[in-house]
Design a protein around this motif. Structure first.
Motif, mmCIF file in Angstrom:
data_model
loop_
_atom_site.group_PDB
_atom_site.id
_atom_site.type_symbol
_atom_site.label_atom_id
_atom_site.label_comp_id
_atom_site.label_asym_id
_atom_site.label_seq_id
_atom_site.Cartn_x
_atom_site.Cartn_y
_atom_site.Cartn_z
ATOM 1 N N ASN A 55 0.816 -1.223 0.000
ATOM 2 C CA ASN A 55 0.000 0.000 0.000
ATOM 3 C C ASN A 55 0.849 1.272 0.000
ATOM 4 O O ASN A 55 0.316 2.376 -0.088
ATOM 5 N N TRP A 56 2.153 1.133 0.084
ATOM 6 C CA TRP A 56 3.021 2.314 0.118
ATOM 7 C C TRP A 56 2.902 3.169 -1.158
ATOM 8 O O TRP A 56 2.688 4.379 -1.061
ATOM 9 N N PRO A 57 2.990 2.587 -2.356
ATOM 10 C CA PRO A 57 2.853 3.408 -3.572
ATOM 11 C C PRO A 57 1.467 4.045 -3.692
ATOM 12 O O PRO A 57 1.338 5.189 -4.129
ATOM 13 N N ILE A 58 0.431 3.313 -3.309
ATOM 14 C CA ILE A 58 -0.943 3.822 -3.407
ATOM 15 C C ILE A 58 -1.121 5.064 -2.559
ATOM 16 O O ILE A 58 -1.733 6.053 -2.983
ATOM 17 N N ASN A 59 -0.570 5.027 -1.356
ATOM 18 C CA ASN A 59 -0.695 6.155 -0.424
ATOM 19 C C ASN A 59 0.436 7.181 -0.552
ATOM 20 O O ASN A 59 0.453 8.170 0.181
ATOM 21 N N LYS A 60 1.363 6.884 -1.461
ATOM 22 C CA LYS A 60 2.518 7.764 -1.696
ATOM 23 C C LYS A 60 3.348 7.970 -0.424
ATOM 24 O O LYS A 60 3.830 9.064 -0.132
ATOM 25 N N TYR A 61 3.512 6.870 0.314
ATOM 26 C CA TYR A 61 4.373 6.907 1.486
ATOM 27 C C TYR A 61 5.831 6.798 1.035
ATOM 28 O O TYR A 61 6.133 6.231 -0.015
ATOM 29 N N ASP A 62 6.722 7.289 1.849
ATOM 30 C CA ASP A 62 8.153 7.155 1.592
ATOM 31 C C ASP A 62 8.552 5.694 1.750
ATOM 32 O O ASP A 62 8.370 5.100 2.818
ATOM 33 N N ILE A 228 -3.084 2.856 11.090
ATOM 34 C CA ILE A 228 -3.727 2.030 10.063
ATOM 35 C C ILE A 228 -4.327 2.939 9.000
ATOM 36 O O ILE A 228 -4.968 3.940 9.321
ATOM 37 N N ASP A 229 -4.151 2.581 7.728
ATOM 38 C CA ASP A 229 -4.627 3.450 6.657
ATOM 39 C C ASP A 229 -6.115 3.251 6.384
ATOM 40 O O ASP A 229 -6.810 2.497 7.075
ATOM 41 N N SER A 230 -6.630 3.912 5.360
ATOM 42 C CA SER A 230 -8.069 3.918 5.083
ATOM 43 C C SER A 230 -8.610 2.588 4.573
ATOM 44 O O SER A 230 -9.820 2.425 4.450
ATOM 45 N N SER A 231 -7.742 1.634 4.295
ATOM 46 C CA SER A 231 -8.219 0.294 3.922
ATOM 47 C C SER A 231 -8.736 -0.440 5.150
ATOM 48 O O SER A 231 -9.513 -1.385 5.043
ATOM 49 N N GLY A 232 -8.269 -0.022 6.316
ATOM 50 C CA GLY A 232 -8.660 -0.668 7.565
ATOM 51 C C GLY A 232 -7.820 -1.857 7.942
ATOM 52 O O GLY A 232 -7.969 -2.415 9.036
ATOM 53 N N THR A 233 -6.902 -2.260 7.058
ATOM 54 C CA THR A 233 -6.108 -3.463 7.320
ATOM 55 C C THR A 233 -4.613 -3.278 7.044
ATOM 56 O O THR A 233 -3.843 -4.224 7.233
ATOM 57 N N HIS A 234 -4.222 -2.091 6.587
ATOM 58 C CA HIS A 234 -2.823 -1.885 6.218
ATOM 59 C C HIS A 234 -2.151 -0.815 7.076
ATOM 60 O O HIS A 234 -2.791 0.139 7.518
ATOM 61 N N LEU A 235 -0.875 -0.981 7.243
ATOM 62 C CA LEU A 235 -0.084 -0.067 8.059
ATOM 63 C C LEU A 235 0.139 1.290 7.386
ATOM 64 O O LEU A 235 0.177 1.394 6.164
ATOM 65 N N THR A 236 0.296 2.303 8.205
ATOM 66 C CA THR A 236 0.818 3.590 7.784
ATOM 67 C C THR A 236 2.301 3.606 8.193
ATOM 68 O O THR A 236 2.752 2.690 8.901
#
Length: 257
Positions: A55-62, A228-236
């Motif tokens: 989920n890092w690319p989707i959320n544009k996390y570093d 936790i990100d907006s998927s409800g199951t993935h880390l920030t």
């Protein structure tokens, strides 16, 4: 050129050759010196999207903030996480992605995808099979004197079925009899805890770590934590930091710095 001059140059050439031969290693020796030590302690992080960080690319996390990537800054860590994987998928690639790497330690985190209920209300991987797979991983690794670190999954943010989170993807009605998706998923974590205790291996209880300070676990509290990100199951990145700190501490205790 005179004969004495030629002899002089020959002596210098021989001397330089001798020095070079003793200072500069042969190609075989150089290759040996430049190759990784056979005693290098390889660690494999084995799991699903929360290990891979899909989920890092989707959320544009570093990308540098993934918990596995942070471990790689100071240790030899192989990221063997694959998004969407259950323990069944993991079992099929276990030999290639884990055993073949000859690791000193393996960190295992599965369960989020195993627990998902299909339209008939059946989990993708039954609890009995989930337990069997975890025991297979653990027993196989222990037989090779490899340190095993089992991890529970993070708590689920359920949502209301409209604004992101878990119920935006999965039918809320299927989880009603289990007191919600969060409780259902944590019942798979109970199996992880059970196997860790039975097999006497290290447990990192991510679920407990993230919820222990909450007086009553609610969606709102989990959202406000920022883990936790907006998927409800993935880390920030903040959630990944929690796991990084726990894993780093355990690895230091098991393997040293």
């Amino acid at each position: 050129m005179k004969k004495k001059q030629i002899q002089g140059w020959a002596k210098w050439f021989i001397l330089l050759f001798f020095i070079a031969a003793n200072i500069v290693p042969s190609s075989a020796a150089a290759a040996k010196q430049g190759s990784p030590s056979s005693s290098k302690r390889v660690i494999v992080a084995f799991g699903d999207s929360n290990t891979q960080g899909t989920n890092w690319p989707i959320n544009k996390y570093d990308a540098k903030s993934k918990w596995v990537t942070r471990l790689q800054q100071t240790r030899t860590v192989i990221n063997a996480g694959v998004g969407g994987n259950t323990t069944e998928h993991g079992r099929k690639r276990f030999s290639k992605d884990v055993l073949s790497k000859k690791p000193k330690a393996v960190i295992i985190m599965f369960g989020t995808n195993d627990a998902v209920l299909n339209a008939k209300g059946q989990p993708r991987v039954s609890k009995a099979r989930f337990e069997s797979n975890l025991k297979y991983f653990t027993d196989t690794l222990k037989a090779r004197n490899i340190h095993v670190i089992l991890m529970t999954t993070i708590p689920v943010i359920q949502g209301n079925g409209q604004n992101d989170y878990y119920y935006a993807r999965y039918d809320q009605r299927l989880y009603t009899k289990y007191n919600g998706a969060r409780q259902w998923h944590n019942s798979y974590n109970a199996i992880v805890r059970k196997v860790a205790k039975q097999k006497k291996v290290t447990l990192i209880d991510n679920y407990e770590i993230m919820t222990s300070s909450m007086k009553g676990i609610t969606d709102r509290k989990l959202i406000d934590s920022g883990w936790i990100d907006s998927s409800g199951t993935h880390l920030t990145p903040q959630g990944a930091d929690v796991i990084y700190r726990s894993v780093s501490s355990v690895l230091t205790a098991k393997l040293g710095k």
